[in-house]
Design a protein around this motif. Structure first.
Motif, PDB file in Angstrom:
ATOM      1  N   LEU A 153      37.925  43.570  40.541  1.00  0.00           N
ATOM      2  CA  LEU A 153      37.134  42.371  40.748  1.00  0.00           C
ATOM      3  C   LEU A 153      37.292  41.919  42.199  1.00  0.00           C
ATOM      4  O   LEU A 153      37.980  40.963  42.487  1.00  0.00           O
ATOM      5  CB  LEU A 153      37.583  41.285  39.777  1.00  0.00           C
ATOM      6  CG  LEU A 153      36.565  40.232  39.400  1.00  0.00           C
ATOM      7  CD1 LEU A 153      35.295  40.875  38.902  1.00  0.00           C
ATOM      8  CD2 LEU A 153      37.137  39.328  38.340  1.00  0.00           C
ATOM      9  N   PHE A 158      36.179  40.088  45.238  1.00  0.00           N
ATOM     10  CA  PHE A 158      35.267  39.028  45.667  1.00  0.00           C
ATOM     11  C   PHE A 158      35.278  38.886  47.182  1.00  0.00           C
ATOM     12  O   PHE A 158      34.811  37.887  47.711  1.00  0.00           O
ATOM     13  CB  PHE A 158      35.643  37.690  45.011  1.00  0.00           C
ATOM     14  CG  PHE A 158      35.104  37.535  43.619  1.00  0.00           C
ATOM     15  CD1 PHE A 158      34.281  38.503  43.065  1.00  0.00           C
ATOM     16  CD2 PHE A 158      35.413  36.419  42.856  1.00  0.00           C
ATOM     17  CE1 PHE A 158      33.786  38.361  41.781  1.00  0.00           C
ATOM     18  CE2 PHE A 158      34.909  36.272  41.568  1.00  0.00           C
ATOM     19  CZ  PHE A 158      34.095  37.245  41.033  1.00  0.00           C
ATOM     20  N   ASP A 181      42.471  38.200  37.733  1.00  0.00           N
ATOM     21  CA  ASP A 181      41.954  36.915  38.207  1.00  0.00           C
ATOM     22  C   ASP A 181      42.618  36.481  39.502  1.00  0.00           C
ATOM     23  O   ASP A 181      41.997  35.841  40.344  1.00  0.00           O
ATOM     24  CB  ASP A 181      42.065  35.821  37.134  1.00  0.00           C
ATOM     25  CG  ASP A 181      43.157  36.106  36.136  1.00  0.00           C
ATOM     26  OD1 ASP A 181      44.078  36.861  36.501  1.00  0.00           O
ATOM     27  OD2 ASP A 181      43.114  35.577  35.022  1.00  0.00           O
ATOM     28  N   TYR A 182      43.899  36.854  39.690  1.00  0.00           N
ATOM     29  CA  TYR A 182      44.542  36.573  40.964  1.00  0.00           C
ATOM     30  C   TYR A 182      43.864  37.387  42.057  1.00  0.00           C
ATOM     31  O   TYR A 182      43.632  36.917  43.155  1.00  0.00           O
ATOM     32  CB  TYR A 182      46.019  36.954  40.934  1.00  0.00           C
ATOM     33  CG  TYR A 182      46.912  36.004  40.179  1.00  0.00           C
ATOM     34  CD1 TYR A 182      47.447  34.900  40.812  1.00  0.00           C
ATOM     35  CD2 TYR A 182      47.251  36.236  38.865  1.00  0.00           C
ATOM     36  CE1 TYR A 182      48.295  34.038  40.146  1.00  0.00           C
ATOM     37  CE2 TYR A 182      48.090  35.380  38.179  1.00  0.00           C
ATOM     38  CZ  TYR A 182      48.615  34.281  38.817  1.00  0.00           C
ATOM     39  OH  TYR A 182      49.453  33.437  38.159  1.00  0.00           O
ATOM     40  N   ALA A 222      40.839  38.386  42.296  1.00  0.00           N
ATOM     41  CA  ALA A 222      39.568  37.791  42.695  1.00  0.00           C
ATOM     42  C   ALA A 222      39.792  36.683  43.713  1.00  0.00           C
ATOM     43  O   ALA A 222      39.135  36.631  44.751  1.00  0.00           O
ATOM     44  CB  ALA A 222      38.853  37.240  41.461  1.00  0.00           C
ATOM     45  N   ILE A 223      40.756  35.804  43.432  1.00  0.00           N
ATOM     46  CA  ILE A 223      40.957  34.648  44.302  1.00  0.00           C
ATOM     47  C   ILE A 223      41.557  35.064  45.638  1.00  0.00           C
ATOM     48  O   ILE A 223      41.157  34.582  46.693  1.00  0.00           O
ATOM     49  CB  ILE A 223      41.805  33.590  43.571  1.00  0.00           C
ATOM     50  CG1 ILE A 223      40.926  32.941  42.492  1.00  0.00           C
ATOM     51  CG2 ILE A 223      42.314  32.543  44.521  1.00  0.00           C
ATOM     52  CD1 ILE A 223      41.665  32.164  41.465  1.00  0.00           C
ATOM     53  N   VAL A 224      42.510  36.023  45.600  1.00  0.00           N
ATOM     54  CA  VAL A 224      43.115  36.444  46.864  1.00  0.00           C
ATOM     55  C   VAL A 224      42.092  37.178  47.733  1.00  0.00           C
ATOM     56  O   VAL A 224      42.063  36.993  48.952  1.00  0.00           O
ATOM     57  CB  VAL A 224      44.356  37.316  46.606  1.00  0.00           C
ATOM     58  CG1 VAL A 224      44.890  37.869  47.904  1.00  0.00           C
ATOM     59  CG2 VAL A 224      45.428  36.504  45.924  1.00  0.00           C
ATOM     60  N   ILE A 248      38.843  36.631  47.815  1.00  0.00           N
ATOM     61  CA  ILE A 248      38.003  35.596  48.433  1.00  0.00           C
ATOM     62  C   ILE A 248      38.747  34.975  49.605  1.00  0.00           C
ATOM     63  O   ILE A 248      38.190  34.792  50.686  1.00  0.00           O
ATOM     64  CB  ILE A 248      37.669  34.453  47.442  1.00  0.00           C
ATOM     65  CG1 ILE A 248      36.738  34.912  46.352  1.00  0.00           C
ATOM     66  CG2 ILE A 248      37.019  33.299  48.178  1.00  0.00           C
ATOM     67  CD1 ILE A 248      36.209  33.750  45.537  1.00  0.00           C
ATOM     68  N   ALA A 249      40.019  34.654  49.374  1.00  0.00           N
ATOM     69  CA  ALA A 249      40.805  33.997  50.420  1.00  0.00           C
ATOM     70  C   ALA A 249      40.867  34.864  51.673  1.00  0.00           C
ATOM     71  O   ALA A 249      40.672  34.368  52.780  1.00  0.00           O
ATOM     72  CB  ALA A 249      42.215  33.694  49.913  1.00  0.00           C
ATOM     73  N   VAL A 250      41.098  36.167  51.496  1.00  0.00           N
ATOM     74  CA  VAL A 250      41.204  37.043  52.666  1.00  0.00           C
ATOM     75  C   VAL A 250      39.859  37.117  53.397  1.00  0.00           C
ATOM     76  O   VAL A 250      39.790  37.048  54.630  1.00  0.00           O
ATOM     77  CB  VAL A 250      41.702  38.444  52.248  1.00  0.00           C
ATOM     78  CG1 VAL A 250      41.580  39.422  53.392  1.00  0.00           C
ATOM     79  CG2 VAL A 250      43.140  38.364  51.785  1.00  0.00           C
ATOM     80  N   GLU A 275      37.613  34.834  53.501  1.00  0.00           N
ATOM     81  CA  GLU A 275      37.411  33.574  54.213  1.00  0.00           C
ATOM     82  C   GLU A 275      38.323  33.468  55.429  1.00  0.00           C
ATOM     83  O   GLU A 275      37.933  32.914  56.451  1.00  0.00           O
ATOM     84  CB  GLU A 275      37.653  32.390  53.265  1.00  0.00           C
ATOM     85  CG  GLU A 275      36.496  32.129  52.330  1.00  0.00           C
ATOM     86  CD  GLU A 275      35.246  31.619  53.060  1.00  0.00           C
ATOM     87  OE1 GLU A 275      35.189  30.446  53.407  1.00  0.00           O
ATOM     88  OE2 GLU A 275      34.325  32.424  53.286  1.00  0.00           O
ATOM     89  N   ILE A 276      39.554  34.015  55.315  1.00  0.00           N
ATOM     90  CA  ILE A 276      40.436  34.023  56.487  1.00  0.00           C
ATOM     91  C   ILE A 276      39.749  34.778  57.625  1.00  0.00           C
ATOM     92  O   ILE A 276      39.716  34.337  58.771  1.00  0.00           O
ATOM     93  CB  ILE A 276      41.803  34.680  56.146  1.00  0.00           C
ATOM     94  CG1 ILE A 276      42.616  33.767  55.236  1.00  0.00           C
ATOM     95  CG2 ILE A 276      42.586  34.977  57.419  1.00  0.00           C
ATOM     96  CD1 ILE A 276      43.921  34.378  54.743  1.00  0.00           C
ATOM     97  N   LEU A 296      36.706  32.618  58.932  1.00  0.00           N
ATOM     98  CA  LEU A 296      37.134  31.435  59.689  1.00  0.00           C
ATOM     99  C   LEU A 296      37.726  31.836  61.033  1.00  0.00           C
ATOM    100  O   LEU A 296      37.495  31.167  62.040  1.00  0.00           O
ATOM    101  CB  LEU A 296      38.147  30.628  58.880  1.00  0.00           C
ATOM    102  CG  LEU A 296      37.607  29.905  57.650  1.00  0.00           C
ATOM    103  CD1 LEU A 296      38.734  29.377  56.797  1.00  0.00           C
ATOM    104  CD2 LEU A 296      36.695  28.768  58.073  1.00  0.00           C
ATOM    105  N   THR A 334      28.817  33.789  49.805  1.00  0.00           N
ATOM    106  CA  THR A 334      27.557  34.026  49.095  1.00  0.00           C
ATOM    107  C   THR A 334      27.073  35.460  49.286  1.00  0.00           C
ATOM    108  O   THR A 334      26.395  35.997  48.413  1.00  0.00           O
ATOM    109  CB  THR A 334      26.451  33.057  49.571  1.00  0.00           C
ATOM    110  OG1 THR A 334      26.578  32.872  50.954  1.00  0.00           O
ATOM    111  CG2 THR A 334      26.516  31.738  48.854  1.00  0.00           C
ATOM    112  N   PHE A 372      28.585  37.352  46.582  1.00  0.00           N
ATOM    113  CA  PHE A 372      28.022  37.002  45.274  1.00  0.00           C
ATOM    114  C   PHE A 372      26.612  37.566  45.119  1.00  0.00           C
ATOM    115  O   PHE A 372      26.238  38.014  44.029  1.00  0.00           O
ATOM    116  CB  PHE A 372      28.030  35.481  45.085  1.00  0.00           C
ATOM    117  CG  PHE A 372      29.412  34.893  45.107  1.00  0.00           C
ATOM    118  CD1 PHE A 372      30.499  35.649  44.668  1.00  0.00           C
ATOM    119  CD2 PHE A 372      29.647  33.623  45.567  1.00  0.00           C
ATOM    120  CE1 PHE A 372      31.781  35.120  44.688  1.00  0.00           C
ATOM    121  CE2 PHE A 372      30.933  33.088  45.598  1.00  0.00           C
ATOM    122  CZ  PHE A 372      31.993  33.849  45.159  1.00  0.00           C
TER     123      PHE A 372
END
Lengths: 442, 336
Positions: B39, B41, B93-94, B96-98, B100-102, B104-105, B108, B238, B241
């Motif tokens: 998964l 993201f 599920d972790y 997926a979130i990690v 996304i975080a990477v 976004e890092i 940014l 997005t 997604f």
């Protein structure tokens, strides 16, 4: 594939969509509205005298103010509170200046004092036909505080952010705990409260914020319940997998977010009240009454909700469903009702967070999405599905975010980065999160 | 309403170099999500790394382009290794979130004022496409696709892009038919069973992450070659997604899924967008637009395509999870 329209979630989904559209329509204001109205400019003149902490501010009375623009000009004199309210014929661009010679004796203009400023009604965060600005006289002593002097203020900001994150992420954690769903549409539930509150505060009956806020929070709670009843419960009945549901929530979040943008516009707008209030000084830190209110209310909500979870029957039932849904069901707990309660409560809490976020940083179409990643970070760091873990995680993430600005003052725009790096590092050291239960992983 | 222009423009959008970028990014994601059940993201992060590994060396340090292309692959593999070693030990599920975080890092950091000297910040980087313009065999005036003009550079990107896409798709097809690909699917279906057969699940997942990531990075390259500018705003979450929408639309775990999915997705989005643009347009001779301004106007019609895209993703997963051409047995949705 045959779809039975009468029974399918499509019709129910259309109902939810219709609700969004109706509410969003109500929020919508024609953008050209403010163009022709009279405007007022409120000017304050403040002396930055060096008090105990170098921050004391004294209003200066009797200062002549002049406003000049293409549509006309206005003059005024500041009163005992240091304020002068000037009416201008049109909301356009104006230059504001004050007469240095009219300053009372003993009040000096230092080299860093600005004596003119310009105002443009069409830009900026404050909405409507009123604009305000401040002139500061006397020397600015704030810079002399130094690095360590700034730390208490940073910590206070960190606590404020942590509390807002905590309120929003408890709902996220409870929903995950009881249904297993990572709800990406939580951000839109947060935004919903801020938008409905904004409508009651600015466009509709123009009620004060404290009166408008309950309606916004109720709207968020309703939105959460509607999601559960119309989308998630039917999907659970069809035993849709959690990954599918997660992707459904992503789709709903993106769609809803652009519905907000469509009706609300891309601007950041402020509630009428609690903008630009002077700070109250508490030793080394200054807090505006608004932020103080946010912190006190959030703390009460967080503590109150924890007591609810730990002590009341419903709270115990929620934790039982969260621990083991089948076992809870076998002991006679109506899990569907508990899950609905969780969605309503989680939505309401997110709504409280949304109103506070709106008061603190302004209402914006993607305000929820901006902090969604921080919420995920908070509830992941704390251990998925544990509401108290989410609390702990919120504090870790909130403090990290603000402390980043203190440690690296010249990369403030990267402050989310600190929180995200904290997330990755904590999960490396403790893959189950701070308060999570150990589980065998791949 | 100029239906000829609307249709030809929508068709062009569905096959353009921009569409090829989406197809490549989605193909990479299909390797992760469709075949391996990861998964991920953070696919936008891979695309961003690819795009900036091309644009930074060329426009800041004047590297020859083959070196930059090599760097694209190397950095995508490096990111995959970094992500893999940090997140593959975590639950889905972790993960997926990690991821996304990477992603976004990465975005940014690229957006940061601090690194403007290197990345160009919010304005991004330009002037790295001259090598592609020099390689272009087509005349500059280009061709007309009915009422849509395609200039020489875009035509070259389109043709070379489709060749590249075919090569990548064939490689993925062959890989997934090989014993290696069968192991990936067995990991998706039952990780523990694969492990009990003595397969090194972690290594296979890592390889899948590297291959899919590299394909995604090439997709990012095509995206910025088409725009002739690389900006961090293009690599927001997005993007990931929409890639999910695309592979679900076209059919998960199918080689042609991302291609067909992209064509449908971009055609619909562009058709909605440009039709609304025409319907809300005012001209001096005709000051009243086709649609009433209280409903929709020039300032907000552009949001409608994102609403369509978002709600379409939700509706697809609910009503037709196998997509339009997908195989229901290969849904791959029950990732643990």
């Amino acid at each position: 594939m045959r779809i039975d329209i009468a029974k399918s979630p499509l019709r129910k989904g259309a109902g939810v969509l219709g609700l969004f559209l109706a509410v969003s329509f109500a929020l919508w204001t024609p953008s050209a509205q403010a163009a022709q109205e009279d405007g007022t400019i409120t000017v304050s003149v403040v002396e930055r005298a060096s008090g105990d902490n170098g921050q004391a501010k004294n209003p200066v009375a009797g200062v002549k103010i002049r406003v000049q623009g293409a549509a006309g000009s206005a003059d005024g004199v500041t009163d005992a509170k240091g304020l002068a309210v000037l009416n201008v014929p049109q909301t356009g661009k104006y230059d504001v200046s004050f007469d240095v010679t009219s300053l009372p004796k003993g009040v000096a203009v230092s080299s860093d004092t600005k004596t003119t400023a310009s105002i443009d009604f069409s830009v900026g965060v404050s909405v409507g036909t009123g604009k305000s600005l401040s002139f500061f006289v006397g020397s600015d002593t704030r810079a002399t505080r130094g690095r360590w002097g700034l730390l208490p203020q940073t910590l206070v900001n960190g606590i404020k952010l942590s509390l807002i994150l905590a309120i929003c992420s408890i709902g996220l954690a409870l929903i995950y705990g009881t249904t297993g769903l990572t709800n990406f549409a939580h951000s839109e539930i947060i935004t919903m409260a801020a938008m409905v509150t904004f409508w009651f505060n600015q466009n509709g009956p123009r009620w004060p914020l404290l009166l408008a806020a309950p309606f916004g929070i109720a709207a968020s709670a309703l939105m959460g319940s509607a999601f559960e009843l119309r989308v998630w419960r039917p999907l659970r009945r069809r035993s849709t997998s959690l990954t599918s549901m997660m992707i459904v929530s992503i789709g709903m979040a993106i769609g809803t977010r652009y519905v907000y943008l469509f009706f609300f516009g891309g601007r950041n707008r402020r509630f009428v009240q609690y903008v630009g209030d002077p700070e109250i000084d508490f030793g080394p830190v200054g807090i505006t009454p608004r932020d103080l209110g946010i912190m006190i209310i959030s703390a009460i909500v967080v503590v109150g909700f924890s007591i609810f979870l730990l002590r009341t029957r419903f709270g115990k039932a929620i934790r039982a469903v969260s621990d083991n849904s089948d076992l809870a069901s076998a002991t006679g707990i109506n899990t569907d009702r508990i899950i609905l309660l969780v969605w309503a409560l989680g939505g309401g809490l997110a709504g409280i967070g949304g109103v506070m976020l709106g008061a603190a940083t302004g209402v914006q179409w993607d305000m929820g999405n901006v902090i969604l990643l921080l919420l995920f970070a908070a509830f992941t760091v704390g251990g998925l599905g544990n509401p108290f873990g989410a609390l702990a995680g919120s504090f870790v993430i909130g403090m990290f975010t603000e402390l980043w600005t203190w440690v690296f003052p010249n990369v403030v725009e990267l402050k989310t980065l600190g929180a995200l790096i904290a997330l990755v590092v904590i999960l490396l050291v403790r893959p189950e999160g701070l308060l999570g239960q150990k589980e065998r992983v791949g | 309403m100029n239906w000829g222009l609307i249709l030809s423009n929508s068709v062009y959008t569905a096959i353009s170099a921009n569409a090829i970028a989406y197809m490549l990014v989605a193909t990479g994601l299909n390797v992760h999500f469709g075949y391996t059940g990861l998964l991920n993201f953070g696919q936008a992060g891979f695309a961003a790394i690819g795009a900036y590994s091309l644009s930074i060396p060329i426009s800041r340090f004047n590297w020859p382009w083959p070196c930059a292309v090599l760097l694209v692959i190397v950095s995508a593999v490096a990111l995959a290794l970094l992500l893999g070693f940090t997140t593959l030990r975590l639950r889905a599920d972790y993960l997926a979130i990690v991821t996304i975080a990477v992603a976004e890092i990465i975005r940014l950091s690229l957006n940061s004022v601090r690194f403007t000297w290197l990345t160009g910040g919010n304005d991004g980087l330009q002037g790295f496409t001259s090598f592609m313009e020099k390689l272009n065999p087509f005349p500059q005036q280009g061709i007309w696709l009915w009422k849509q003009k395609i200039d020489g550079y875009r035509l070259w990107l389109l043709v070379s892009g489709w060749v590249l896409l075919m090569v990548v798709a064939t490689l993925v097809y062959l890989l997934m038919r090989s014993p290696w690909g069968r192991v990936l699917r067995s990991i998706r279906e039952d990780e523990d069973a694969a492990r009990s057969l003595g397969k090194n699940v972690f290594a296979y997942k890592l390889q899948s992450l590297m291959i899919g990531g590299a394909i995604g990075a090439i997709g990012g390259v095509w995206l910025v070659l088409d725009k002739q500018s690389s900006q961090p705003g293009d690599f927001a979450t997005t993007f990931t997604f929409f890639s999910y929408t695309i592979i679900i639309l076209g059919g998960v775990a199918r080689v042609k899924g991302p291609v067909i999915g992209t064509m449908i997705f971009l055609f619909v989005i562009q058709f909605v967008d440009i039709s609304l643009q025409q319907a809300t347009k005012t001209t001096p001779s005709d000051p009243t637009p086709l649609l009433p301004t209280w409903l929709i106007d020039q300032n907000n019609y552009a949001q409608l395509r994102f609403m369509v895209a978002g709600f379409a993703l939700a509706a697809l997963v609910v009503f037709r999870p196998q997509g339009i051409f997908g195989d229901k047995r290969e849904q791959a949705f029950d990732v643990h």
